[in-house]
Structures are given as structure tokens and as C-alpha cells.
Scaffold this motif. Structure first.
Motif, PDB file in Angstrom:
ATOM      1  N   VAL A   1      50.183  37.004  35.191  1.00  0.00           N
ATOM      2  CA  VAL A   1      48.727  36.953  35.044  1.00  0.00           C
ATOM      3  C   VAL A   1      48.064  36.527  36.348  1.00  0.00           C
ATOM      4  CG1 VAL A   1      46.828  35.762  33.866  1.00  0.00           C
ATOM      5  CG2 VAL A   1      48.819  36.562  32.552  1.00  0.00           C
ATOM      6  N   TYR A   2      48.607  35.475  36.974  1.00  0.00           N
ATOM      7  CA  TYR A   2      48.021  34.991  38.226  1.00  0.00           C
ATOM      8  C   TYR A   2      48.039  36.066  39.304  1.00  0.00           C
ATOM      9  CZ  TYR A   2      48.091  30.085  36.621  1.00  0.00           C
ATOM     10  OH  TYR A   2      47.881  28.899  35.955  1.00  0.00           O
ATOM     11  N   THR A   3      49.149  36.806  39.398  1.00  0.00           N
ATOM     12  CA  THR A   3      49.276  37.781  40.488  1.00  0.00           C
ATOM     13  C   THR A   3      48.576  39.104  40.191  1.00  0.00           C
ATOM     14  OG1 THR A   3      51.441  38.476  39.620  1.00  0.00           O
ATOM     15  CG2 THR A   3      51.436  36.803  41.344  1.00  0.00           C
ATOM     16  N   ASN A   4      48.182  39.348  38.955  1.00  0.00           N
ATOM     17  CA  ASN A   4      47.544  40.622  38.591  1.00  0.00           C
ATOM     18  C   ASN A   4      46.188  40.824  39.252  1.00  0.00           C
ATOM     19  OD1 ASN A   4      48.652  40.702  35.099  1.00  0.00           O
ATOM     20  ND2 ASN A   4      49.685  41.336  36.966  1.00  0.00           N
ATOM     21  N   HIS A   5      45.353  39.769  39.254  1.00  0.00           N
ATOM     22  CA  HIS A   5      43.961  39.940  39.691  1.00  0.00           C
ATOM     23  C   HIS A   5      43.408  38.800  40.534  1.00  0.00           C
ATOM     24  CE1 HIS A   5      43.764  43.227  36.761  1.00  0.00           C
ATOM     25  NE2 HIS A   5      44.186  42.387  35.844  1.00  0.00           N
TER      26      HIS A   5
ATOM     27  N   ALA B   1      40.979  48.255  43.662  1.00  0.00           N
ATOM     28  CA  ALA B   1      40.320  47.140  44.348  1.00  0.00           C
ATOM     29  C   ALA B   1      40.531  45.826  43.620  1.00  0.00           C
ATOM     30  CB  ALA B   1      38.820  47.414  44.481  1.00  0.00           C
ATOM     31  N   ASN B   2      40.578  45.860  42.285  1.00  0.00           N
ATOM     32  CA  ASN B   2      40.581  44.604  41.526  1.00  0.00           C
ATOM     33  C   ASN B   2      41.922  44.255  40.872  1.00  0.00           C
ATOM     34  OD1 ASN B   2      40.696  46.162  39.101  1.00  0.00           O
ATOM     35  ND2 ASN B   2      38.456  46.283  39.022  1.00  0.00           N
ATOM     36  N   SER B   3      42.957  45.039  41.166  1.00  0.00           N
ATOM     37  CA  SER B   3      44.263  44.800  40.555  1.00  0.00           C
ATOM     38  C   SER B   3      45.368  44.905  41.605  1.00  0.00           C
ATOM     39  CB  SER B   3      44.542  45.809  39.436  1.00  0.00           C
ATOM     40  OG  SER B   3      43.517  45.800  38.465  1.00  0.00           O
ATOM     41  N   VAL B   4      46.489  44.242  41.325  1.00  0.00           N
ATOM     42  CA  VAL B   4      47.640  44.255  42.225  1.00  0.00           C
ATOM     43  C   VAL B   4      48.890  44.619  41.435  1.00  0.00           C
ATOM     44  CG1 VAL B   4      49.144  42.848  43.699  1.00  0.00           C
ATOM     45  CG2 VAL B   4      46.671  42.498  43.754  1.00  0.00           C
ATOM     46  N   SER B   5      49.706  45.474  41.998  1.00  0.00           N
ATOM     47  CA  SER B   5      51.053  45.712  41.475  1.00  0.00           C
ATOM     48  C   SER B   5      52.021  44.919  42.330  1.00  0.00           C
ATOM     49  CB  SER B   5      51.400  47.201  41.524  1.00  0.00           C
ATOM     50  OG  SER B   5      50.635  47.924  40.588  1.00  0.00           O
ATOM     51  N   ILE B   6      52.979  44.265  41.687  1.00  0.00           N
ATOM     52  CA  ILE B   6      53.911  43.435  42.437  1.00  0.00           C
ATOM     53  C   ILE B   6      55.327  43.983  42.331  1.00  0.00           C
ATOM     54  CG2 ILE B   6      52.518  41.353  42.237  1.00  0.00           C
ATOM     55  CD1 ILE B   6      54.457  40.410  40.036  1.00  0.00           C
TER      56      ILE B   6
ATOM     57  N   LEU C   1      59.210  45.482  30.470  1.00  0.00           N
ATOM     58  CA  LEU C   1      58.482  46.715  30.169  1.00  0.00           C
ATOM     59  C   LEU C   1      57.572  47.164  31.318  1.00  0.00           C
ATOM     60  CD1 LEU C   1      57.537  45.757  26.505  1.00  0.00           C
ATOM     61  CD2 LEU C   1      59.410  47.227  27.226  1.00  0.00           C
ATOM     62  N   ASN C   2      58.074  46.994  32.552  1.00  0.00           N
ATOM     63  CA  ASN C   2      57.336  47.444  33.744  1.00  0.00           C
ATOM     64  C   ASN C   2      55.955  46.804  33.873  1.00  0.00           C
ATOM     65  OD1 ASN C   2      59.309  49.121  34.838  1.00  0.00           O
ATOM     66  ND2 ASN C   2      58.632  50.907  33.685  1.00  0.00           N
ATOM     67  N   PHE C   3      55.824  45.565  33.408  1.00  0.00           N
ATOM     68  CA  PHE C   3      54.507  44.922  33.480  1.00  0.00           C
ATOM     69  C   PHE C   3      54.066  44.665  34.916  1.00  0.00           C
ATOM     70  CE2 PHE C   3      51.269  41.635  32.770  1.00  0.00           C
ATOM     71  CZ  PHE C   3      50.586  42.186  31.688  1.00  0.00           C
ATOM     72  N   SER C   4      55.011  44.656  35.853  1.00  0.00           N
ATOM     73  CA  SER C   4      54.651  44.444  37.255  1.00  0.00           C
ATOM     74  C   SER C   4      53.815  45.597  37.809  1.00  0.00           C
ATOM     75  CB  SER C   4      55.911  44.268  38.100  1.00  0.00           C
ATOM     76  OG  SER C   4      56.657  45.470  38.154  1.00  0.00           O
ATOM     77  N   TYR C   5      53.886  46.757  37.155  1.00  0.00           N
ATOM     78  CA  TYR C   5      53.094  47.922  37.575  1.00  0.00           C
ATOM     79  C   TYR C   5      51.684  47.803  36.985  1.00  0.00           C
ATOM     80  CZ  TYR C   5      57.524  50.180  38.925  1.00  0.00           C
ATOM     81  OH  TYR C   5      58.725  50.497  39.513  1.00  0.00           O
ATOM     82  N   HIS C   6      50.922  46.840  37.486  1.00  0.00           N
ATOM     83  CA  HIS C   6      49.698  46.489  36.774  1.00  0.00           C
ATOM     84  C   HIS C   6      48.517  47.385  37.142  1.00  0.00           C
ATOM     85  CE1 HIS C   6      48.053  43.738  33.882  1.00  0.00           C
ATOM     86  NE2 HIS C   6      46.943  43.667  34.591  1.00  0.00           N
ATOM     87  N   THR C   7      48.421  47.766  38.395  1.00  0.00           N
ATOM     88  CA  THR C   7      47.354  48.707  38.766  1.00  0.00           C
ATOM     89  C   THR C   7      47.517  50.012  38.001  1.00  0.00           C
ATOM     90  OG1 THR C   7      47.246  47.747  40.978  1.00  0.00           O
ATOM     91  CG2 THR C   7      46.294  49.948  40.687  1.00  0.00           C
ATOM     92  N   GLU C   8      48.745  50.467  37.886  1.00  0.00           N
ATOM     93  CA  GLU C   8      49.041  51.698  37.159  1.00  0.00           C
ATOM     94  C   GLU C   8      48.587  51.591  35.705  1.00  0.00           C
ATOM     95  OE1 GLU C   8      51.886  51.107  40.555  1.00  0.00           O
ATOM     96  OE2 GLU C   8      51.012  49.868  38.984  1.00  0.00           O
ATOM     97  N   HIS C   9      48.834  50.429  35.114  1.00  0.00           N
ATOM     98  CA  HIS C   9      48.421  50.203  33.726  1.00  0.00           C
ATOM     99  C   HIS C   9      46.905  50.251  33.581  1.00  0.00           C
ATOM    100  CE1 HIS C   9      47.859  48.466  29.802  1.00  0.00           C
ATOM    101  NE2 HIS C   9      47.261  47.413  30.322  1.00  0.00           N
ATOM    102  N   HIS C  10      46.180  49.711  34.565  1.00  0.00           N
ATOM    103  CA  HIS C  10      44.719  49.700  34.461  1.00  0.00           C
ATOM    104  C   HIS C  10      44.114  51.084  34.635  1.00  0.00           C
ATOM    105  CE1 HIS C  10      42.946  45.629  33.950  1.00  0.00           C
ATOM    106  NE2 HIS C  10      44.207  45.285  34.118  1.00  0.00           N
TER     107      HIS C  10
END
Length: 357
Positions: free
Chosen positions: A251-255, A268-273, A284-293
């Protein structure tokens, strides 16, 4: 560059959608097994914990590996419930809510509240003034919610002891502040959350009912563990604390190191780690957060394909950091927004530009 020339989420989706196979957007009911397996792991763990009062205290450390496995199950329950609520597992409303009530119970998060705060508000207003998941503004009142976040979240000035305590408890505080804001007030004037939101009366009643059921589930676990201190510590509090720590790291690293955006621009507002593939498999590939958004209802198995498309079509806009790089930036920047692209401390004495512009 990204913040100055925003691109709406729908525009990314429209451009990238033709490159993805149709099955990527079909529900994958097989993933229900992941959620149910991790519920079973917790149940087995609690069953084994009931025997801890029968062995010498000095041998109870043997249970610790199971506490870690159970902690991971708490993480997976959130992420699998998250996918389920986005419709990428099953579409049926009844089954979504019923199964997620079990999946989210360890997170103290009623499914109807999650639908409102996450799906409806956070995804449509990511890192904007209206996003309840963003950093607090320096200009916001110094409420208890803002004070706790300042005390717990990774930042330039955070005390390491409070940071560790916060990793294990910050998710619970997040759930508590949103739950109380909706159930007690349900007004946009509530000031102890970063951004207040409201729900309809029917939703409010559903949230209250689901919360009572969640309380009953936790009380049942306590009864099952016989209110025994060792059983509760190793079989309940430690797994939950470990699970919350893993969740809140994502959660901390997402945004939180991103600028605020008026236009919902996920690049611009999301990060994939970058995390070890083992964790992507577990979580479940939650690190791919920009992709999810960009594609909230996409089967998470296809996030790596989306990432390759982003690297191809938007190489200068896409924010990808290793987990250690993202954590380093969190620990070396203040945590309140002075403005959309500037971070500052609680006192306002130290200000820094957002590292991801």
C-alpha cells in the motif's frame, strides 16, 4: 513531464486493449481456490494453536513458522478478495459479497465498505484531493488520524520504533478510520480521514451488518483459542500483524511517493514495484499496480503483458521501481502534501519535490 501532461486512465485502456487477448477479461473462477485454500490454512493453524497449552512454553517457538505462513494467508486473503470484488474471478454479486465477507474478515473490512472506498472512490479519483487513500495535506487539520499516519508511515523523520509498530497496525487504523467515518457520520465534512466520502443509506446498513458478522467471526476465533495468551499471541495476533505488515508495504509503495493528480493518470499517480517472482506468484501479481489501475477487472495473470506494453508505448511515463528503491524514497522524503508536487513534514520546516514527476 507526466504530471504536466496527464493522460486519463480510459485513454490508456483504449490504446492498449487491442493488444490483449479476450480471455484476459473473462472471469477466472479457478482463483476461488486460492482464497479458500488460505482460509483453510488459517483454520488449520488455529486448530494446531489449541495444542500450545499442552507443551512447555520454551517449545512454543516451534509454532513460529506456521505463524509466518498464516501471516502470508492474511495477505493473500486481501489480494484475492480484491480481485474478486473487481469482477475478475466471478461476476455474481451474491457470491462476490458472501465469499469476500470471509476473505476480508481478517482485515476488519466489510465488503460493502471496500466496494465504496476502493472500487468506487480510490480507483476513480486516485491520488486526487478526493482520494481517501492519499497522504494527508499539510494544510489539513492536525486530527488524530493525521497524527497517527505521521507517526507510523515511512518518511524522512519517522522514528524506527514507531515505523515497526505502524507496519503491524496501520491497516487496522485505515479500516477503523474509514469504518467510523461512514457509520458514525457519513458526511464529507469528516476531517480525520484524508478525504471523506459518503455511502447510500442501504449501503450504510449493509456495512453495519457486515461489521457485526466480522466481529462475531473474530470473537469465535478467540473462543476457539480459549482466550489463552500464548494461543492468541502466536495463532492470532502475530499472523495478523505479519499479514498487515506485508499488505501495508504494498500500500505504501503503490501511491505515496507519487504526486497528486487532478486527472486520473495511472502512470503519474501509481507505481509498479519489482519483487522476487516468488512473491508475485504468492500475491497474485499485486506488485503490478499501475497495470491494475489501467485495467481494474483484468485477470491478474495478464499484468506482465500490460507492463511490457507500457514499457513499449509509454517508456518515459511508466514508473517502475524495485521494492528497495521505492522503500528508500519513502524513507527519505516527507509524507504530507504541501502542494500537488511537493512533500513537507508535519511542521512544514522541510520540503522536497516529489521524486516521481
Amino acid at each position: 513531464m507526466t504530471a504536466e501532461h496527464p493522460i486519463p486512465q480510459a485513454e490508456y485502456a483504449k490504446k492498449l486493449r487491442p493488444f490483449l487477448p479476450a480471455e484476459a477479461f473473462q472471469p477466472d473462477p479457478s482463483k476461488l481456490a486460492i482464497l479458500l485454500i488460505n482460509i483453510a490454512i488459517l483454520i488449520v493453524g488455529w486448530a494446531i494453536a489449541t495444542y500450545l497449552d499442552r507443551i512447555p512454553v520454551y517449545l512454543c517457538w516451534l509454532y513460529l513458522p506456521l505463524s509466518v505462513v498464516m501471516g502470508n494467508s492474511v495477505i493473500v486473503l486481501l489480494f484475492s478478495s480484491h480481485d474478486l470484488m473487481h469482477g475478475s474471478v466471478v461476476k455474481n454479486y451474491f457470491w462476490q459479497r458472501s465469499i469476500c465477507l470471509l476473505g476480508l474478515s481478517m482485515l476488519w473490512m466489510p465488503p460493502t465498505l471496500w466496494q465504496a472506498v476502493h472500487n468506487r472512490v480510490h480507483h476513480n479519483k486516485t491520488n486526487s484531493l478526493a482520494d481517501p487513500d492519499r497522504n494527508y495535506l499539510y494544510s489539513q487539520p492536525n486530527t488524530w488520524g493525521k497524527w497517527i499516519q505521521n507517526l507510523f508511515v515511512p518518511s524522512l523523520l519517522v522514528n524506527p520504533v514507531w515505523l515497526i509498530a505502524g507496519m503491524a497496525t496501520a491497516w487496522g487504523i485505515y479500516a477503523f478510520r474509514n469504518l467510523t467515518a461512514v457509520l458514525l457520520f457519513n458526511q464529507e465534512s469528516v476531517d480525520y480521514v484524508p478525504a471523506a466520502f459518503t455511502v447510500r443509506p442501504k449501503e450504510r446498513a449493509a456495512i453495519a451488518g457486515e461489521f457485526l458478522l466480522i466481529c462475531a467471526i473474530h470473537l469465535s476465533i478467540w473462543f476457539y483459542l480459549q482466550f489463552d495468551a500464548i494461543e492468541l499471541l502466536l495463532g492470532y495476533f502475530l499472523p495478523i500483524g505479519l499479514g498487515y505488515s506485508g499488505i501495508i508495504f504494498y500500500v505504501y509503495t503503490n501511491h505515496m511517493i507519487c504526486p497528486m493528480t487532478e486527472v486520473n493518470d495511472p502512470l503519474a499517480n501509481s507505481v509498479s514495484i519489482g519483487v522476487p517472482k516468488f512473491f508475485d506468484l504468492l500475491h497474485l501479481n499485486f506488485s503490478y499496480h499501475t497495470e491494475h489501475h489501467i485495467f481494474p477487472a483484468l485477470n491478474s495473470d495478464y499484468y506482465p503483458i500490460v507492463q511490457e506494453l507500457l514499457r513499449t508505448h509509454y517508456p518515459e511515463r511508466f514508473h517502475y521501481l524495485s521494492a528497495s528503491e521505492a522503500w528508500h524514497l519513502l524513507r527519505h522524503t516527507p509524507r504530507h502534501y504541501q502542494d500537488a508536487r511537493t512533500f513537507t513534514t508535519w511542521s512544514g520546516q522541510i520540503s522536497m519535490p516529489c521524486p516521481l514527476q
